[in-house]
Design a protein around this motif. Structure first.
Motif, PDB file in Angstrom:
ATOM      1  N   CYS A  81       0.870  -1.175   0.000  1.00 53.73           N
ATOM      2  CA  CYS A  81       0.000   0.000   0.000  1.00 53.73           C
ATOM      3  C   CYS A  81       0.910   1.229   0.000  1.00 53.73           C
ATOM      4  O   CYS A  81       2.129   1.106   0.071  1.00 53.73           O
ATOM      5  CB  CYS A  81      -0.949   0.008   1.210  1.00 53.73           C
ATOM      6  SG  CYS A  81      -0.126   0.222   2.795  1.00 53.73           S
ATOM      7  N   ARG A  82       0.289   2.421  -0.063  1.00 53.25           N
ATOM      8  CA  ARG A  82       1.139   3.609  -0.204  1.00 53.25           C
ATOM      9  C   ARG A  82       2.064   3.795   0.990  1.00 53.25           C
ATOM     10  O   ARG A  82       3.243   4.107   0.857  1.00 53.25           O
ATOM     11  CB  ARG A  82       0.291   4.864  -0.409  1.00 53.25           C
ATOM     12  CG  ARG A  82       1.132   6.107  -0.692  1.00 53.25           C
ATOM     13  CD  ARG A  82       0.273   7.286  -1.061  1.00 53.25           C
ATOM     14  NE  ARG A  82      -0.376   7.125  -2.354  1.00 53.25           N
ATOM     15  CZ  ARG A  82       0.249   7.300  -3.518  1.00 53.25           C
ATOM     16  NH1 ARG A  82       1.506   7.649  -3.552  1.00 53.25           N
ATOM     17  NH2 ARG A  82      -0.392   7.123  -4.638  1.00 53.25           N
ATOM     18  N   CYS A  83       1.563   3.562   2.208  1.00 56.10           N
ATOM     19  CA  CYS A  83       2.416   3.759   3.381  1.00 56.10           C
ATOM     20  C   CYS A  83       3.369   2.578   3.569  1.00 56.10           C
ATOM     21  O   CYS A  83       4.366   2.693   4.269  1.00 56.10           O
ATOM     22  CB  CYS A  83       1.587   4.028   4.636  1.00 56.10           C
ATOM     23  SG  CYS A  83       0.718   2.596   5.254  1.00 56.10           S
ATOM     24  N   GLY A  84       3.057   1.432   2.956  1.00 58.88           N
ATOM     25  CA  GLY A  84       3.972   0.297   3.000  1.00 58.88           C
ATOM     26  C   GLY A  84       3.765  -0.643   4.168  1.00 58.88           C
ATOM     27  O   GLY A  84       4.468  -1.644   4.297  1.00 58.88           O
ATOM     28  N   CYS A  93      -1.343   0.006   9.283  1.00 63.05           N
ATOM     29  CA  CYS A  93      -1.671   0.903   8.179  1.00 63.05           C
ATOM     30  C   CYS A  93      -2.967   1.591   8.576  1.00 63.05           C
ATOM     31  O   CYS A  93      -3.985   0.949   8.793  1.00 63.05           O
ATOM     32  CB  CYS A  93      -1.852   0.106   6.886  1.00 63.05           C
ATOM     33  SG  CYS A  93      -2.635   1.068   5.593  1.00 63.05           S
ATOM     34  N   CYS A  99      -6.164   1.620   1.673  1.00 63.92           N
ATOM     35  CA  CYS A  99      -4.811   2.070   1.315  1.00 63.92           C
ATOM     36  C   CYS A  99      -4.224   1.137   0.245  1.00 63.92           C
ATOM     37  O   CYS A  99      -3.720   1.582  -0.780  1.00 63.92           O
ATOM     38  CB  CYS A  99      -3.939   2.069   2.575  1.00 63.92           C
ATOM     39  SG  CYS A  99      -2.390   2.957   2.415  1.00 63.92           S
TER      40      CYS A  99
END
Ligand code: ZN
Length: 239
Positions: A81-84, A93, A99
């Protein structure tokens, strides 16, 4: 494989003023690695589909269409996901699961369908970084790959078009990759359950043929099918 048709200083190049081979052509006969795949614009990702299929890219200019060869091995990496942190049990997350769905959703189904193998890797805890886990050295793996390629070179020695399993199609694919009855049954059930496209079905067969070659097996059997199918399941619906 067709001979390179691009001549940087040849007639085609002069006619297509301003046209130059891009990254996919520069990766011809090599590896194209796209890190953080969802960060590429959707337009760029979608333009990859045609060159993957045809092994060439067509650049349209006012006075000419220039064709550049681009037979490459496509490797891509992406965070879940974008935040990882989506699949990391030690972090949360904050926007799960959207996400991940938003992020990986940027990769369209048809593009994802063109990846033969998808492998999920989990983050290594810092404390484990200096632990040496026993793993197979690269040299025996390289030997196995080389042996599998020799088997394929022998198998396809009579064909002009087919050099490796990845070139297989149609009746030739059926001839050399039809699994044993158990494997065929497994593949049909998996294709039905997970909604494989025809492309997915054929690519599973090609992958299974390669797995069988690596294992030194003349016949494609159900364990080879099971492994190939496993590589296709991850992210099959983009999430
Ligand atoms: Zn996230």
């Amino acid at each position: 494989m067709r001979p390179p048709s691009h001549r940087f200083h040849g007639r085609n190049y002069r006619r297509g003023r301003g046209a130059r081979p891009g990254q996919v052509s520069l990766a011809h006969n090599g590896v194209l690695f796209l890190d953080e795949l969802p960060e590429f614009s959707r337009a760029v990702l979608e333009t990859l589909r045609q060159p993957i299929e045809t092994g060439e890219v067509v650049v349209a200019r006012a006075n000419a269409h220039i064709r550049y060869p681009c037979r490459f091995l496509l490797v891509a990496a992406a965070n879940p996901c974008r935040c990882g942190y989506l699949s990391d049990p030690r972090h949360a997350c904050s926007r799960a699961p959207v996400c991940g769905a938003d992020y990986l959703g940027k990769i369209s189904g048809p593009l994802l369908d063109r990846f033969d193998m998808r492998i999920e890797l989990s983050a290594v805890p810092l404390a484990d970084l200096d632990i040496r886990t026993p793993s197979e050295p690269s040299a025996p793996v390289a030997e196995r790959v080389s042996a599998a390629r020799k088997v394929q070179a022998r198998r396809y020695s009579g064909s002009k078009e087919i050099k490796t399993n990845s070139d297989l199609y149609g009746s030739f694919l059926d001839e050399v990759a039809t699994p044993d009855p158990e494997g065929r049954d497994l593949l049909l059930r998996a294709a039905d359950k997970f909604g494989f496209t025809a492309r997915g079905y054929h690519w599973a067969l090609r992958s299974a043929r390669t797995i069988a070659d690596l294992a030194g097996s003349e016949q494609v059997r159900s364990p080879h099918i099971a492994e190939a199918v496993g590589y296709r399941l991850l992210l099959v619906n983009g999430g």
